[in-house]
Design a protein around this motif. Structure first.
Motif, PDB file in Angstrom:
ATOM      1  N   GLN A 175     -44.200  21.208 -14.064  1.00 11.89           N
ATOM      2  CA  GLN A 175     -43.958  22.147 -15.151  1.00 11.89           C
ATOM      3  C   GLN A 175     -42.570  22.760 -14.977  1.00 11.89           C
ATOM      4  OE1 GLN A 175     -45.841  22.708 -17.920  1.00 11.89           O
ATOM      5  NE2 GLN A 175     -44.000  23.806 -18.559  1.00 11.89           N
ATOM      6  N   PRO A 176     -41.563  22.262 -15.699  1.00 11.45           N
ATOM      7  CA  PRO A 176     -40.215  22.826 -15.557  1.00 11.45           C
ATOM      8  C   PRO A 176     -40.171  24.290 -15.984  1.00 11.45           C
ATOM      9  CG  PRO A 176     -40.170  20.709 -16.687  1.00 11.45           C
ATOM     10  CD  PRO A 176     -41.609  21.140 -16.626  1.00 11.45           C
ATOM     11  N   THR A 177     -39.441  25.076 -15.225  1.00 12.77           N
ATOM     12  CA  THR A 177     -39.268  26.485 -15.570  1.00 12.77           C
ATOM     13  C   THR A 177     -37.845  26.791 -16.027  1.00 12.77           C
ATOM     14  OG1 THR A 177     -38.888  26.948 -13.225  1.00 12.77           O
ATOM     15  CG2 THR A 177     -41.106  27.323 -14.072  1.00 12.77           C
ATOM     16  N   PHE A 178     -36.866  26.204 -15.374  1.00 17.62           N
ATOM     17  CA  PHE A 178     -35.474  26.410 -15.772  1.00 17.62           C
ATOM     18  C   PHE A 178     -34.752  25.067 -15.705  1.00 17.62           C
ATOM     19  CE2 PHE A 178     -36.816  30.363 -13.672  1.00 17.62           C
ATOM     20  CZ  PHE A 178     -36.669  31.240 -14.737  1.00 17.62           C
ATOM     21  N   SER A 179     -33.829  24.860 -16.620  1.00 14.82           N
ATOM     22  CA  SER A 179     -33.002  23.654 -16.601  1.00 14.82           C
ATOM     23  C   SER A 179     -31.553  24.052 -16.795  1.00 14.82           C
ATOM     24  CB  SER A 179     -33.450  22.664 -17.681  1.00 14.82           C
ATOM     25  OG  SER A 179     -33.411  23.255 -18.955  1.00 14.82           O
ATOM     26  N   TRP A 180     -30.661  23.259 -16.272  1.00 15.87           N
ATOM     27  CA  TRP A 180     -29.250  23.607 -16.330  1.00 15.87           C
ATOM     28  C   TRP A 180     -28.385  22.371 -16.128  1.00 15.87           C
ATOM     29  CZ3 TRP A 180     -32.415  24.456 -12.175  1.00 15.87           C
ATOM     30  CH2 TRP A 180     -32.004  23.987 -10.918  1.00 15.87           C
ATOM     31  N   ALA A 181     -27.098  22.563 -16.258  1.00 14.13           N
ATOM     32  CA  ALA A 181     -26.116  21.507 -16.017  1.00 14.13           C
ATOM     33  C   ALA A 181     -24.907  22.126 -15.355  1.00 14.13           C
ATOM     34  CB  ALA A 181     -25.718  20.828 -17.327  1.00 14.13           C
ATOM     35  N   GLY A 182     -24.149  21.307 -14.679  1.00 12.59           N
ATOM     36  CA  GLY A 182     -22.950  21.799 -14.023  1.00 12.59           C
ATOM     37  C   GLY A 182     -21.888  20.727 -13.937  1.00 12.59           C
ATOM     38  N   THR A 183     -20.657  21.163 -13.877  1.00 12.62           N
ATOM     39  CA  THR A 183     -19.543  20.249 -13.655  1.00 12.62           C
ATOM     40  C   THR A 183     -19.527  19.804 -12.202  1.00 12.62           C
ATOM     41  OG1 THR A 183     -18.191  21.280 -15.372  1.00 12.62           O
ATOM     42  CG2 THR A 183     -17.018  20.058 -13.674  1.00 12.62           C
ATOM     43  N   PHE A 184     -19.238  18.547 -11.982  1.00  6.35           N
ATOM     44  CA  PHE A 184     -18.916  18.088 -10.636  1.00  6.35           C
ATOM     45  C   PHE A 184     -17.809  17.045 -10.766  1.00  6.35           C
ATOM     46  CE2 PHE A 184     -21.577  14.627 -11.872  1.00  6.35           C
ATOM     47  CZ  PHE A 184     -21.290  13.556 -11.038  1.00  6.35           C
ATOM     48  N   ALA A 185     -17.240  16.650  -9.661  1.00  6.35           N
ATOM     49  CA  ALA A 185     -16.117  15.710  -9.696  1.00  6.35           C
ATOM     50  C   ALA A 185     -16.323  14.596  -8.692  1.00  6.35           C
ATOM     51  CB  ALA A 185     -14.800  16.439  -9.408  1.00  6.35           C
ATOM     52  N   GLU A 186     -15.784  13.445  -9.014  1.00  5.03           N
ATOM     53  CA  GLU A 186     -15.879  12.276  -8.146  1.00  5.03           C
ATOM     54  C   GLU A 186     -14.486  11.779  -7.801  1.00  5.03           C
ATOM     55  OE1 GLU A 186     -19.994  10.098  -9.511  1.00  5.03           O
ATOM     56  OE2 GLU A 186     -18.165   9.652 -10.637  1.00  5.03           O
ATOM     57  N   THR A 187     -14.343  11.278  -6.591  1.00  4.05           N
ATOM     58  CA  THR A 187     -13.119  10.592  -6.192  1.00  4.05           C
ATOM     59  C   THR A 187     -13.387   9.089  -6.176  1.00  4.05           C
ATOM     60  OG1 THR A 187     -13.669  10.710  -3.833  1.00  4.05           O
ATOM     61  CG2 THR A 187     -12.410  12.550  -4.774  1.00  4.05           C
ATOM     62  N   ARG A 188     -12.338   8.323  -6.117  1.00  7.41           N
ATOM     63  CA  ARG A 188     -12.467   6.865  -6.193  1.00  7.41           C
ATOM     64  C   ARG A 188     -13.317   6.300  -5.061  1.00  7.41           C
ATOM     65  NH1 ARG A 188      -9.978   2.948  -3.567  1.00  7.41           N
ATOM     66  NH2 ARG A 188      -8.559   4.440  -2.592  1.00  7.41           N
ATOM     67  N   ASP A 189     -13.154   6.842  -3.849  1.00  4.27           N
ATOM     68  CA  ASP A 189     -13.848   6.289  -2.689  1.00  4.27           C
ATOM     69  C   ASP A 189     -15.016   7.145  -2.209  1.00  4.27           C
ATOM     70  OD1 ASP A 189     -12.435   8.425  -1.665  1.00  4.27           O
ATOM     71  OD2 ASP A 189     -11.161   7.229  -0.343  1.00  4.27           O
ATOM     72  N   GLY A 190     -15.307   8.239  -2.913  1.00  5.23           N
ATOM     73  CA  GLY A 190     -16.414   9.100  -2.515  1.00  5.23           C
ATOM     74  C   GLY A 190     -16.086  10.073  -1.406  1.00  5.23           C
ATOM     75  N   LEU A 191     -14.838  10.089  -0.948  1.00  6.05           N
ATOM     76  CA  LEU A 191     -14.416  11.010   0.105  1.00  6.05           C
ATOM     77  C   LEU A 191     -13.706  12.215  -0.501  1.00  6.05           C
ATOM     78  CD1 LEU A 191     -13.054   8.528   2.824  1.00  6.05           C
ATOM     79  CD2 LEU A 191     -15.299   9.621   2.712  1.00  6.05           C
ATOM     80  N   PRO A 192     -13.690  13.330   0.219  1.00  5.92           N
ATOM     81  CA  PRO A 192     -13.062  14.545  -0.302  1.00  5.92           C
ATOM     82  C   PRO A 192     -11.554  14.563  -0.044  1.00  5.92           C
ATOM     83  CG  PRO A 192     -13.946  14.990   1.859  1.00  5.92           C
ATOM     84  CD  PRO A 192     -14.282  13.548   1.558  1.00  5.92           C
ATOM     85  N   TRP A 193     -10.907  15.592  -0.531  1.00  4.90           N
ATOM     86  CA  TRP A 193      -9.495  15.850  -0.240  1.00  4.90           C
ATOM     87  C   TRP A 193      -9.388  17.192   0.482  1.00  4.90           C
ATOM     88  CZ3 TRP A 193      -6.742  11.656  -1.217  1.00  4.90           C
ATOM     89  CH2 TRP A 193      -7.079  10.827  -2.287  1.00  4.90           C
ATOM     90  N   PHE A 194      -8.884  17.155   1.702  1.00  4.52           N
ATOM     91  CA  PHE A 194      -8.641  18.378   2.470  1.00  4.52           C
ATOM     92  C   PHE A 194      -7.272  18.283   3.112  1.00  4.52           C
ATOM     93  CE2 PHE A 194     -13.246  18.740   2.318  1.00  4.52           C
ATOM     94  CZ  PHE A 194     -13.446  20.101   2.210  1.00  4.52           C
ATOM     95  N   GLY A 195      -6.453  19.292   2.899  1.00  5.31           N
ATOM     96  CA  GLY A 195      -5.160  19.326   3.565  1.00  5.31           C
ATOM     97  C   GLY A 195      -4.033  19.684   2.629  1.00  5.31           C
ATOM     98  N   ALA A 196      -2.821  19.516   3.122  1.00  2.00           N
ATOM     99  CA  ALA A 196      -1.623  19.838   2.353  1.00  2.00           C
ATOM    100  C   ALA A 196      -1.310  18.713   1.378  1.00  2.00           C
ATOM    101  CB  ALA A 196      -0.450  20.069   3.297  1.00  2.00           C
TER     102      ALA A 196
END
Length: 402
Positions: A332-353
């Motif tokens: 029994q669903p009580t709340f539903s929602w959506a959100g923005t997310f982002a993908e990179t080409r290789d599935g890895l993140p970007w951290f650094g300068a």
């Protein structure tokens, strides 16, 4: 940037859990962290506990962007298979990423366990083949993980049905995994930071970043200035606006949460994260109060008004599919929602300068299905860069990778 639609469960459940005053004067600090979601909170926590004078800023109330809409699916598995990542970056780098994510689950557990109300629940991760043709590549992925020491178990169709009660060609059972309340943990981390002397301000928008030879000058919408030795941009999916280079692609994901379900009816689902081989994939996990969060139905929509209109239809589709998979569960669903997310080409993140700004401006772009796991790792990586130390993930998570 409008990052969510509908009624995200954590925001409804917790209300406005923590507020902080906006910036009212010019400031100086060692590190300014732009973004007070789960990524910014984990990074600020890591820096502050190692002696850095930290100032955290957010243009909204803290944790009120993507963090409030996150389903907090915690696992070491990357959206890109180990085998595919090895073909992209080499086996050594692929293993480095996967093993680091295993460690990150334990690191995040150690942080979350300080607050019982953060709802941390250890779990297994069941990754199953959506179609018969997916079973062979899944078996190859299983063999590669097992050969390199990952805690995995192969389940054929019969064992899968016996143990989990649904039909699929095969599955990999992976450990470790978990789930928790990301909004509450973020607020708790920021409250502790403030008690320990760090500064946290919300409703303070940074309009300009100017990197200089000895510091970075931030200018707010109100004209206030912050001088910091380093800046970390951890503004979630809005971070892309600070870069001229396109490094990720925004999408929308949808979810709903059920009423509480009797744990006896949930059975193994109470302690298992489920996700599938199809792309985009559908997933589900239980919460600490025995609800099921079901997510997926991702699409390429990045227009808030269009995403808003799709929430109800997407939630219905998710519900239909889960009812087909588990017809005896009282969903029994009580709340539903959506959100923005982002993908990179290789599935890895970007951290650094990034070359656009130089070494004093660091980016935390924990994109993909492993965002919170990546942020846990990225906190240590960014601290190493600020302290001018080497870090094994610097090249693999950095902007210089091919």
């Amino acid at each position: 940037m409008d990052l969510k639609s509908g009624y995200p469960f954590w925001a409804v459940k917790n209300g406005l859990l923590a507020t902080f005053p906006p910036l009212d004067r010019d400031a100086r600090c060692d590190v300014a962290v732009i973004g007070a979601g789960i990524s910014g909170a984990l990074i600020a926590h890591e820096l502050a506990r190692h002696g850095h004078d930290v100032l955290v800023l957010d243009e909204r109330d803290v944790a009120w962007g993507s963090t409030a809409a996150s389903t907090a699916l915690i696992q070491y598995e990357i959206d890109t298979h180990l085998s595919d990542l090895a073909r992209c970056h080499g086996l050594a780098s692929a293993l480095l990423a996967y093993r680091a994510c295993v460690e990150a689950v334990g690191m995040l557990r150690a942080i979350a366990k300080h607050w019982r109300d953060a709802g941390w629940r250890d779990a297994d991760s069941l990754y199953y083949a959506s179609r018969a043709r997916d079973a062979k590549p899944l078996a190859e992925e299983f063999a590669l993980r097992r050969a390199h020491g990952f805690d995995v178990e192969w389940l054929d169709a019969a064992r899968l049905r016996e143990r989990y009660g649904f039909a699929a060609p095969a599955a990999i059972l992976n450990r470790p995994a978990a789930g928790f309340d990301p909004y509450r943990l973020t607020c708790r981390l920021l409250q502790r930071l403030q008690r320990d002397g760090a500064r946290v301000v919300d409703r303070t928008r940074v309009d300009a970043i100017r990197a200089r030879s000895r510091d970075v000058l931030l200018t707010t919408r109100e004209g206030l200035e912050i001088r910091a030795a380093h800046v970390v941009v951890a503004a979630g999916y809005a971070t892309q606006r600070w870069l001229t280079q396109r490094v990720a692609y925004n999408r929308s994901s949808y979810a709903f949460v059920t009423d509480p379900i009797d744990p006896a009816l949930l059975g193994p689902l109470a302690d298992t994260v489920l996700w599938e081989s199809a792309r985009p994939y559908r997933y589900l996990r239980a919460t600490a109060d025995h609800r099921l969060i079901v997510g997926g139905e991702d699409d390429a929509i990045d227009v808030p008004a269009r995403r808003d209109r799709r929430v109800a239809k997407k939630a219905c589709r998710l519900l239909e599919r889960v009812r087909e998979q588990f017809p005896t569960l009282p969903l029994q669903p009580t709340f539903s929602w959506a959100g923005t997310f982002a993908e990179t080409r290789d599935g890895l993140p970007w951290f650094g300068a990034h070359p656009q700004y130089g070494p004093r401006v660091l980016f935390a772009m924990a994109y993909g299905g492993n965002g919170i796991t990546y942020s846990t790792l990225g906190a240590g990586l960014l601290r190493a860069l600020i302290e001018r130390r080497t870090h094994p993930l610097k090249a693999l998570f950095g902007f210089g990778r091919v």
